[in-house]
Design an enzyme around this catalytic site. Structure first.
Site, PDB file in Angstrom:
ATOM      1  N   LYS A 238       0.836  -1.197   0.000  1.00 21.05           N
ATOM      2  CA  LYS A 238       0.000   0.000   0.000  1.00 21.05           C
ATOM      3  C   LYS A 238       0.875   1.252   0.000  1.00 21.05           C
ATOM      4  O   LYS A 238       1.981   1.252   0.550  1.00 21.05           O
ATOM      5  CB  LYS A 238      -0.871   0.038   1.266  1.00 21.05           C
ATOM      6  CG  LYS A 238      -1.947  -1.024   1.371  1.00 21.05           C
ATOM      7  CD  LYS A 238      -2.680  -0.888   2.697  1.00 21.05           C
ATOM      8  CE  LYS A 238      -3.751  -1.949   2.884  1.00 21.05           C
ATOM      9  NZ  LYS A 238      -4.912  -1.711   2.012  1.00 21.05           N
ATOM     10  N   ARG A 312     -10.100 -11.664   2.569  1.00 22.80           N
ATOM     11  CA  ARG A 312     -10.941 -12.775   2.093  1.00 22.80           C
ATOM     12  C   ARG A 312     -10.187 -14.109   2.193  1.00 22.80           C
ATOM     13  O   ARG A 312     -10.808 -15.155   2.318  1.00 22.80           O
ATOM     14  CB  ARG A 312     -11.402 -12.489   0.666  1.00 22.80           C
ATOM     15  CG  ARG A 312     -10.311 -12.436  -0.365  1.00 22.80           C
ATOM     16  CD  ARG A 312     -10.725 -11.707  -1.636  1.00 22.80           C
ATOM     17  NE  ARG A 312     -10.860 -10.281  -1.413  1.00 22.80           N
ATOM     18  CZ  ARG A 312     -11.207  -9.417  -2.359  1.00 22.80           C
ATOM     19  NH1 ARG A 312     -11.467  -9.850  -3.596  1.00 22.80           N
ATOM     20  NH2 ARG A 312     -11.316  -8.132  -2.101  1.00 22.80           N
TER      21      ARG A 312
END
Length: 459
Positions: A238, A312
Site C-alpha cells: 500500500k 478474504r
C-alpha cells in the site's frame, strides 16, 4: 458505563435537560422565569439542533438545561452534552420533544466515550440518570461498543494476533467458554493454509482463535471476524496514506468479539462458535507472492492476484471450518473493501446475505435500533471477474468494478448453499468527531445483529 447512572425515586439532585426544537420553543419558554427568558433572548438561543443553554435559579445555581435537538434523530440529540456540560448529574425532562428517550440516553453514553490507554481523560463526563430497567438494557450495548472502539483504537504493537487471542481468552474466562488456538505451523497441520499463507511473513505468528459456548442441543451459530492486525498490503504494498490507519483492519474481529460478548451476556439459547483468524499482512523474504496458488481448506485452488486482497483469504478458511459444523447460521464481519466505502460512504456497512429473509430481518432490526445497514447483491454473473487461467478462481481480478460484491462472491464459494450466511463489510471507523461518534474505532452493525439474533432465537 460511568456516563449513565440509575435515577432513584424522588431524586432532586440531578438537573433537568429539556430537549426542544424551534416548533416547541415558545411553549418551553412559558415554563421559565422572566429572568431566564431574558437570558435566552440576550444570548440568542433559538433551540437550533446542537446548541444548548444553561439556566440558573434565583440564587445563581444551575437549575435547568435547554438542549436544541432534531427531534427525528434521538440517538445524536444529546450525544455532545456529556463532554460540554459542567460535571454533575442530569436527567431528561418529561417535557422534552424526543419520542425515544432511551435512544437519547444511548447516544449520551456513546458520546461520553474517550480512549484513555495512552493519555488521561481530559475531564470526567457529565452523567445522565435513567431508570434502572433502562440502565440494564443499555449497559451491555454501551460496553460492547466501547469494547470495539478500544480494540480498534489500540495500535498494532499492543494489538497483534496474540493480544486478540488474549481478548478472546478473557471472554472465555468471563462467560465460561472454551478457547483453543492454532498458532504458526499448527495452522498447516490443521489444514488452515490460507490463514498461514497471509500471516507467515510477520515476526508475530498467525493464528486461528476459536471460542465455543452454550449448550450442545441449541442451534449452532458461528460468528467470524477478520483479524488482520496490520495490513501493509503485502508485496502489493500500500502507499503511505493507504497504510496509515491499517491498525483498524482487525475491526471485523472487534465486531465479532463484541457480538459474542452480547450473546453470552444475554444467555441467548445458541451453541456459539466465535472464530478469529488473526494475522499481520507483512513483508519479508517468505511473504506470499502475487501469482502463487494456494489450496484452501475447502479444497479450492486460489490464484493470488493481489496480496492486498488478504482479508478474504484469512476468512475463507474460517468460513469453511464453520460450515463443516453445519450451523444454523454463519455471520462474518470484516473491514474488507474500500469499494464498499466508495459505494455507501463511511456510515453504512454493506450487507450481503444468501437468504432474502435473513437480509430483510437484520435490516429491519438495524432500523429499529438506529444502527443502519445497506444490502448489496450477491450478483453471481460477476464471479467471472475472479476467473483464473490456472486455478479454480483468483482472490481478485483486473477490474475495479463492483469490488465489494466480488469480495463477497469470493467468500460465498466457501459456504454451502444449504447454510444460511451473512457478511458485513464494515468501515469500523469514524474519520472525524461527531455527536455520539468520536473519531477513531467504531462499532457499526453490532447492535443491529444483536437485535436480529434476539428476535431469531428468543421465540
Amino acid at each position: 458505563m460511568s456516563a449513565l447512572i440509575e435515577r432513584k425515586s424522588g431524586d432532586r439532585q440531578s438537573i433537568a435537560i429539556e430537549t426542544v426544537d424551534a416548533a416547541h420553543f415558545t411553549a418551553s419558554k412559558r415554563r421559565l422565569t422572566a429572568a431566564q427568558r431574558r437570558w435566552l433572548s440576550d444570548t440568542g438561543f433559538e433551540a437550533a439542533p446542537g446548541t444548548f443553554a444553561l439556566l440558573s435559579d434565583a440564587n445563581g445555581k444551575l437549575a435547568r438545561v435547554l438542549a436544541g435537538v432534531d427531534a427525528t434523530d434521538a440517538l445524536s440529540a444529546v450525544a455532545h452534552l456529556p463532554r460540554l456540560l459542567p460535571e454533575g448529574n442530569y436527567h431528561l425532562a418529561a417535557e422534552g420533544v424526543l419520542a425515544d428517550p432511551l435512544q437519547a440516553a444511548l447516544g449520551w453514553a456513546l458520546g461520553a466515550y474517550e480512549f484513555t490507554r495512552y493519555r488521561k481523560a481530559k475531564r470526567a463526563p457529565a452523567k445522565l440518570a435513567i431508570a434502572a430497567t433502562d440502565l440494564q438494557t443499555l449497559a451491555p450495548l454501551v460496553e460492547a461498543t466501547a469494547h470495539v472502539r478500544d480494540l480498534v483504537n489500540t495500535p498494532t504493537e499492543d494489538m497483534g494476533p496474540k493480544q486478540l487471542a488474549e481478548a478472546v481468552n478473557q471472554l472465555g474466562k468471563t462467560y465460561k467458554g472454551k478457547v483453543r488456538e492454532w498458532v504458526g505451523d499448527e495452522l498447516l497441520k490443521a489444514n488452515f493454509p490460507t490463514i498461514h499463507a497471509v500471516g507467515r511473513a510477520s515476526h508475530r505468528s498467525p493464528r486461528l482463535i476459536e471460542l465455543t459456548w452454550g449448550k450442545t442441543e441449541h442451534p449452532k451459530l458461528a460468528v467470524i471476524g477478520k483479524g488482520v492486525c496490520f495490513d501493509t498490503g503485502g508485496l502489493d504494498l500500500k502507499p503511505a496514506d493507504g497504510m496509515r490507519w491499517m491498525k483498524k483492519d482487525m475491526g471485523g474481529a472487534a465486531h465479532a468479539i463484541a457480538l459474542a460478548r452480547l450473546i453470552m451476556e444475554a444467555k441467548l439459547p445458541v451453541r456459539l462458535t466465535l472464530l478469529i483468524p488473526a494475522v499481520e499482512n507483512a513483508v519479508s523474504g517468505n511473504a506470499l507472492r502475487p501469482g502463487e496458488v494456494v489450496i484452501t481448506r475447502a479444497g479450492h485452488s486460489v490464484e493470488i492476484d493481489n496480496t492486498d486482497a488478504e482479508g478474504r483469504l484469512v476468512l475463507c478458511d474460517a468460513l469453511a471450518y464453520a460450515s463443516e459444523q453445519q450451523p444454523d447460521l454463519i455471520v462474518d464481519f470484516a473491514t474488507l473493501t474500500g469499494a464498499a466505502r466508495v459505494a455507501l460512504g463511511p456510515d453504512l456497512p454493506a450487507l450481503f446475505a444468501n437468504r432474502d429473509e435473513l437480509a430483510d430481518n437484520v435490516l429491519a432490526a438495524g432500523r429499529d435500533v438506529n444502527d443502519p445497514l445497506w444490502r448489496l447483491p450477491l450478483w453471481r454473473p460477476y464471479r467471472k471477474m475472479l476467473d483464473s487461467y490456472l486455478a479454480d478462481f483468483a482472490n481478485a481480478g483486473p477490474s475495479r468494478h463492483a469490488g465489494a460484491i466480488t469480495a463477497a462472491l469470493y467468500l460465498e464459494r466457501f459456504v454451502p448453499e444449504s447454510t444460511a450466511w451473512m457478511h458485513l463489510d464494515t468501515y469500523a471507523w469514524n474519520d472525524a468527531d461527531r455527536p455520539g461518534r468520536p473519531r477513531g474505532g467504531e462499532a457499526m452493525g453490532v447492535r443491529a445483529f444483536f437485535a436480529f439474533l434476539q428476535r431469531r432465537y428468543l421465540r
